[in-house]
Design an enzyme around this catalytic site. Structure first.
Site, PDB file in Angstrom:
ATOM      1  N   ASP A 107       0.788  -1.250   0.000  1.00 45.73           N
ATOM      2  CA  ASP A 107       0.000   0.000   0.000  1.00 45.73           C
ATOM      3  C   ASP A 107       0.817   1.296   0.000  1.00 45.73           C
ATOM      4  O   ASP A 107       0.470   2.249   0.723  1.00 45.73           O
ATOM      5  CB  ASP A 107      -0.973   0.004   1.197  1.00 45.73           C
ATOM      6  CG  ASP A 107      -1.952  -1.146   1.172  1.00 45.73           C
ATOM      7  OD1 ASP A 107      -1.924  -1.947   0.221  1.00 45.73           O
ATOM      8  OD2 ASP A 107      -2.751  -1.260   2.132  1.00 45.73           O
ATOM      9  N   LYS A 115      -6.554  -4.979  -3.085  1.00 42.66           N
ATOM     10  CA  LYS A 115      -7.178  -5.659  -1.945  1.00 42.66           C
ATOM     11  C   LYS A 115      -8.247  -4.770  -1.310  1.00 42.66           C
ATOM     12  O   LYS A 115      -8.035  -3.583  -1.124  1.00 42.66           O
ATOM     13  CB  LYS A 115      -6.099  -6.042  -0.915  1.00 42.66           C
ATOM     14  CG  LYS A 115      -5.340  -4.886  -0.296  1.00 42.66           C
ATOM     15  CD  LYS A 115      -4.187  -5.420   0.547  1.00 42.66           C
ATOM     16  CE  LYS A 115      -3.442  -4.353   1.313  1.00 42.66           C
ATOM     17  NZ  LYS A 115      -4.211  -3.610   2.302  1.00 42.66           N
ATOM     18  N   CYS A 154      -2.047  -2.497   7.857  1.00 46.96           N
ATOM     19  CA  CYS A 154      -1.998  -3.428   6.712  1.00 46.96           C
ATOM     20  C   CYS A 154      -0.756  -4.307   6.703  1.00 46.96           C
ATOM     21  O   CYS A 154      -0.821  -5.457   6.250  1.00 46.96           O
ATOM     22  CB  CYS A 154      -2.153  -2.646   5.416  1.00 46.96           C
ATOM     23  SG  CYS A 154      -3.808  -1.932   5.277  1.00 46.96           S
TER      24      CYS A 154
HETATM   25  N1  TIU Z   1      -2.487   0.389   4.320  1.00 44.52           N
HETATM   26  C1  TIU Z   1      -3.002   0.594   5.506  1.00 44.52           C
HETATM   27  O1  TIU Z   1      -2.379   0.381   6.546  1.00 44.52           O
HETATM   28  N2  TIU Z   1      -4.278   1.128   5.525  1.00 44.52           N
HETATM   29  C2  TIU Z   1      -4.792   1.781   6.571  1.00 44.52           C
HETATM   30  O2  TIU Z   1      -5.992   1.958   6.652  1.00 44.52           O
HETATM   31  N3  TIU Z   1      -3.895   2.232   7.476  1.00 44.52           N
HETATM   32  C3  TIU Z   1      -4.151   3.025   8.549  1.00 44.52           C
HETATM   33  O3  TIU Z   1      -3.231   3.269   9.292  1.00 44.52           O
HETATM   34  N4  TIU Z   1      -5.384   3.518   8.726  1.00 44.52           N
END
Ligand code: TIU
Length: 225
Positions: free
Chosen positions: A29, A134, A167
């Site tokens: 991400d 995802k 994540c």
């Molecule tokens: N990629 C990921 O960690 N998505 C999130 O929603 N992270 C947060 O810290 N909110």
């Protein structure tokens, strides 16, 4: 299938052994909405600098990993434009003014195809590198990641990206339960909350490496030679 480990990385709680041909770099991400000033993350009041420190170490590790001809897989968190895969509970969570699917600073928030949903240019996928879209926090939930890893004979993962406790942690736990050994370079993962970052790493390596190993990108680069 068992592959003989051929490289060793200094890590906690003990050295991580891996075979480059059976190990993928899984970058979680690294999306514009999480990392760039003016994105969704910053709009929520988060300090994106906490995540931006991961860009340079990820860029260097990615370059070295690619030059070895090793496998790279990227993920992005997001949803279909029609939001049919967005659980109502996720949509309303946080009671914020803007939610997933609404117009945000870089297009519709966490919607596939929008500018903010895409990966930052510094670590942008090359043609041929799988990108896993995802809908959840974990990269295995409702995706074909496990099938791709199995088909390619991957048994070990170097997991990087954001955020450490959300994540990245969820994905490492999912991977561990599916039989993968995971190594997390601490400088290549980040959180908006430094204390959560620290504890997120502690949780992985505690109890004899209950979910995986923690190291540093410099130590991986040293092992690659
Ligand atoms: N990629 C990921 O960690 N998505 C999130 O929603 N992270 C947060 O810290 N909110």
């Amino acid at each position: 299938m068992t592959t003989t480990p051929s490289l060793t990385v200094e890590a906690e709680p003990y050295p991580f052994e891996f075979s480059p041909s059976a190990c993928a770099l899984l970058m979680i991400d690294m999306q514009r909405d999480f990392l760039e000033p003016g994105g969704f993350g910053e709009m929520l009041g988060n300090d994106v600098l906490q995540l931006r420190r991961t860009i340079e170490p990820n860029r260097k590790l990615l370059k070295a990993w690619r030059s070895m001809g090793c496998q790279v897989i990227h993920t992005r968190e997001g949803h279909r434009p029609d939001l049919a895969d967005l659980p109502p509970a996720k949509k309303v969570r946080g009671r914020g003014k803007s939610c997933i699917g609404d117009n945000g600073p870089m297009g519709r928030i966490l919607v596939r195809g929008e500018a903010g949903h895409d990966i930052i240019p510094e670590v942008y996928p090359l043609p041929g590198e799988p990108v896993i879209d995802k809908p959840g926090k974990g990269a295995f939930f409702a995706t074909d990641l496990h099938a791709i890893l199995q088909n390619r004979g991957i048994q070990q993962l170097i997991v990087t990206g954001v955020t450490t406790e959300v994540c990245v942690n969820t994905t490492v736990r999912e991977a561990n339960d599916r039989g993968y050994n995971c190594l997390i370079p601490s400088d290549c993962v980040g959180s908006y909350f430094p204390a959560f970052h620290e504890m997120g790493l502690q949780m992985i390596k505690a109890q004899g490496g209950i979910f995986g190993w923690v190291s540093h990108s410099e130590k991986i680069l040293a092992a690659l030679g």
